[in-house]
Design a protein around this motif. Structure first.
Motif, PDB file in Angstrom:
ATOM      1  N   ARG A  29       0.821  -1.210   0.000  1.00 40.53           N
ATOM      2  CA  ARG A  29       0.000   0.000   0.000  1.00 40.53           C
ATOM      3  C   ARG A  29       0.858   1.265   0.000  1.00 40.53           C
ATOM      4  O   ARG A  29       0.595   2.203  -0.767  1.00 40.53           O
ATOM      5  CB  ARG A  29      -0.921  -0.013   1.226  1.00 40.53           C
ATOM      6  CG  ARG A  29      -2.046  -1.036   1.127  1.00 40.53           C
ATOM      7  CD  ARG A  29      -2.853  -1.100   2.410  1.00 40.53           C
ATOM      8  NE  ARG A  29      -4.012  -1.987   2.256  1.00 40.53           N
ATOM      9  CZ  ARG A  29      -4.790  -2.377   3.267  1.00 40.53           C
ATOM     10  NH1 ARG A  29      -4.526  -1.961   4.505  1.00 40.53           N
ATOM     11  NH2 ARG A  29      -5.821  -3.169   3.063  1.00 40.53           N
TER      12      ARG A  29
ATOM     13  N   ARG B   7       2.668   1.806  -3.337  1.00 37.45           N
ATOM     14  CA  ARG B   7       1.809   2.397  -4.365  1.00 37.45           C
ATOM     15  C   ARG B   7       1.593   3.889  -4.116  1.00 37.45           C
ATOM     16  O   ARG B   7       1.554   4.687  -5.054  1.00 37.45           O
ATOM     17  CB  ARG B   7       0.486   1.645  -4.407  1.00 37.45           C
ATOM     18  CG  ARG B   7       0.630   0.256  -5.055  1.00 37.45           C
ATOM     19  CD  ARG B   7      -0.629  -0.563  -4.964  1.00 37.45           C
ATOM     20  NE  ARG B   7      -0.502  -1.811  -5.736  1.00 37.45           N
ATOM     21  CZ  ARG B   7      -1.293  -2.863  -5.579  1.00 37.45           C
ATOM     22  NH1 ARG B   7      -2.274  -2.824  -4.675  1.00 37.45           N
ATOM     23  NH2 ARG B   7      -1.116  -3.949  -6.306  1.00 37.45           N
TER      24      ARG B   7
ATOM     25  N   GLU C  86       4.673   5.848  -5.306  1.00 31.94           N
ATOM     26  CA  GLU C  86       5.014   5.848  -6.726  1.00 31.94           C
ATOM     27  C   GLU C  86       5.026   7.267  -7.308  1.00 31.94           C
ATOM     28  O   GLU C  86       5.832   7.604  -8.177  1.00 31.94           O
ATOM     29  CB  GLU C  86       4.003   4.991  -7.519  1.00 31.94           C
ATOM     30  CG  GLU C  86       3.979   3.518  -7.146  1.00 31.94           C
ATOM     31  CD  GLU C  86       5.010   2.680  -7.877  1.00 31.94           C
ATOM     32  OE1 GLU C  86       6.049   3.226  -8.279  1.00 31.94           O
ATOM     33  OE2 GLU C  86       4.770   1.469  -8.030  1.00 31.94           O
TER      34      GLU C  86
ATOM     35  N   GLN D  55       5.431  -5.999  -8.120  1.00 32.45           N
ATOM     36  CA  GLN D  55       4.178  -5.247  -8.186  1.00 32.45           C
ATOM     37  C   GLN D  55       4.361  -3.734  -8.218  1.00 32.45           C
ATOM     38  O   GLN D  55       3.393  -3.004  -8.442  1.00 32.45           O
ATOM     39  CB  GLN D  55       3.297  -5.613  -6.989  1.00 32.45           C
ATOM     40  CG  GLN D  55       2.838  -7.064  -7.005  1.00 32.45           C
ATOM     41  CD  GLN D  55       2.019  -7.416  -5.775  1.00 32.45           C
ATOM     42  OE1 GLN D  55       0.825  -7.169  -5.725  1.00 32.45           O
ATOM     43  NE2 GLN D  55       2.678  -7.976  -4.775  1.00 32.45           N
ATOM     44  N   LEU D  56       5.580  -3.258  -7.982  1.00 32.25           N
ATOM     45  CA  LEU D  56       5.826  -1.820  -7.945  1.00 32.25           C
ATOM     46  C   LEU D  56       6.693  -1.382  -9.119  1.00 32.25           C
ATOM     47  O   LEU D  56       7.584  -2.118  -9.559  1.00 32.25           O
ATOM     48  CB  LEU D  56       6.529  -1.432  -6.640  1.00 32.25           C
ATOM     49  CG  LEU D  56       5.770  -1.644  -5.328  1.00 32.25           C
ATOM     50  CD1 LEU D  56       6.642  -1.217  -4.140  1.00 32.25           C
ATOM     51  CD2 LEU D  56       4.449  -0.883  -5.326  1.00 32.25           C
TER      52      LEU D  56
END
Length: 380
Positions: A220, A223, A226, A251-252
């Motif tokens: 979390r 994200r 980012e 995932q990032l």
């Protein structure tokens, strides 16, 4: 016809345990979450080696909060085993020290005690060749991009961090890293946003969590972060959670890095061989010295990984200069009082010194911080 090699022999080893005080105690997320106390000093283990042919080398390891006296005690056990050995046989001598330490394991305090001696052997070999260590290893560059960490700790207000970042940039430092991982995630985001706004979009910015997030929080927060175009997120999870780091990195968009808390080449290679992180951040004194560090770096080169060694710029600058791919060196001024020399920084990069070996000598101040010392063997 060239003359045959004449073996040299180690005749003397000096060990010194030093407690170097920091000008100000600092706190990271491990303090904010109640797991550790503020850091007030750095424990240093220095090893000096002399040989029958008059050559010498200087190496060191370190401990934060605990471990310094234990490193010194173990170094006293293994150093006598090197008297009479050829100092050029570094790999064999590293293995000899590791096997002598087998009952206490191949990592942790044992590896860190070995590191001081191993580094001294590399320093000696480079000095003997009249080369900076970087060139002995096959330098690829004469300067390495650098970033500052010492100004970004959690005990500092965001105003202080912004001011320190400005000072670092004025010194020629390229990037800025700040600590995050506080119990209140909103505070972390506010501080990152304020520093990014101050620096602008072009200055490299990194954050360091110091292992304080679980997997869900890391995803979390990753994200959320980012938007700030970070160079990397460091130690978002427990240092030994290889699978968790791999899943997060996948995932990032922001690169994920870790490695500083690993205390053996085998642990670090677990991340490299599996491609579990984007940035490998291993630490020569913690792994057991330059010998195991290079094994990890060689493996990371094969994967084309970014390398950003942790702390001890005085050693890691030379190792980063010999790395094939993108690399960084971490700027900390903490250890500068222990040495007579200073590293030059210019245009966002740290300049590799042209002095032989690591290019270091101990300052007079070290005597006042010395807790214990011993000499093994005889000086020429």
């Amino acid at each position: 016809m060239m003359n045959p090699y004449i073996p040299d022999r180690i005749t003397w080893i000096g060990l010194r345990s030093v407690e170097l005080p920091l000008s100000q105690a600092v706190s990271d997320a491990k303090v904010a979450t109640g797991r550790q106390k503020p850091l007030e000093s750095v424990s240093l283990l220095f090893a000096e080696i002399e040989t029958s042919q008059g050559h010498s080398g200087l190496g060191f390891s370190y401990g934060l909060r605990t471990g310094g006296p234990a490193q010194y005690a173990h170094a006293q056990e293994i150093a006598p085993l090197l008297i009479g050995e050829d100092p050029n046989d570094i790999s064999r001598l590293w293995s000899k020290m590791v096997w002598a330490s087998a009952s206490v394991g191949r990592g942790g305090v044992a590896a860190q005690a070995i590191a001081s001696i191993d580094t001294a052997l590399w320093d000696l070999k480079a000095r003997r060749a009249a080369l900076p260590l970087s060139k002995l290893l096959g330098a690829r560059r004469s300067a390495v991009p650098c970033y500052n960490t010492s100004g970004g700790y959690l005990q500092a207000s965001i105003e202080e961090i912004v001011d320190k970042a400005t000072q670092s940039r004025e010194l020629g430092i390229g990037g800025i890293k700040m600590k995050v991982g506080q119990p209140d995630r909103r505070t972390d985001l506010q501080r990152v946003e304020a520093l990014r706004k101050h620096l602008g979009e072009q200055v490299p910015l990194m954050v360091d969590v110091n292992q304080q997030w679980d997997r869900i929080t890391a995803l979390r927060m990753g994200r959320e972060l980012e938007q700030y175009q970070l160079e990397w997120i460091e130690e978002p999870l427990d240092a030994h959670d290889v699978a968790g780091h791999a899943a997060l990195a996948a995932q990032l968009d922001t690169p994920v890095g870790t490695g500083e808390m690993l205390t053996s080449a085998a642990e670090a290679l677990g991340y490299v061989d599996s491609g579990a992180v984007d940035v490998i951040m291993h630490d020569a004194p913690r792994l057991g010295g330059i010998t195991p560090f290079l094994k990890v770096a060689n493996a990371a080169e094969q994967r084309g990984m970014i390398m950003a060694p942790h702390f001890v710029m005085e050693i890691h600058l030379h190792l980063a200069a010999a790395y094939e791919h993108q690399t960084w060196v971490e700027h900390f001024e903490w250890l500068e009082p222990a040495f007579n020399e200073r590293l030059e920084i210019r245009d966002g990069q740290m300049i590799v010194p042209d002095r032989p070996g690591l290019g270091l000598s101990l300052s007079e101040k070290v005597s006042g911080w010395t807790q214990a010392q011993i000499e093994i063997g005889k000086r020429a």
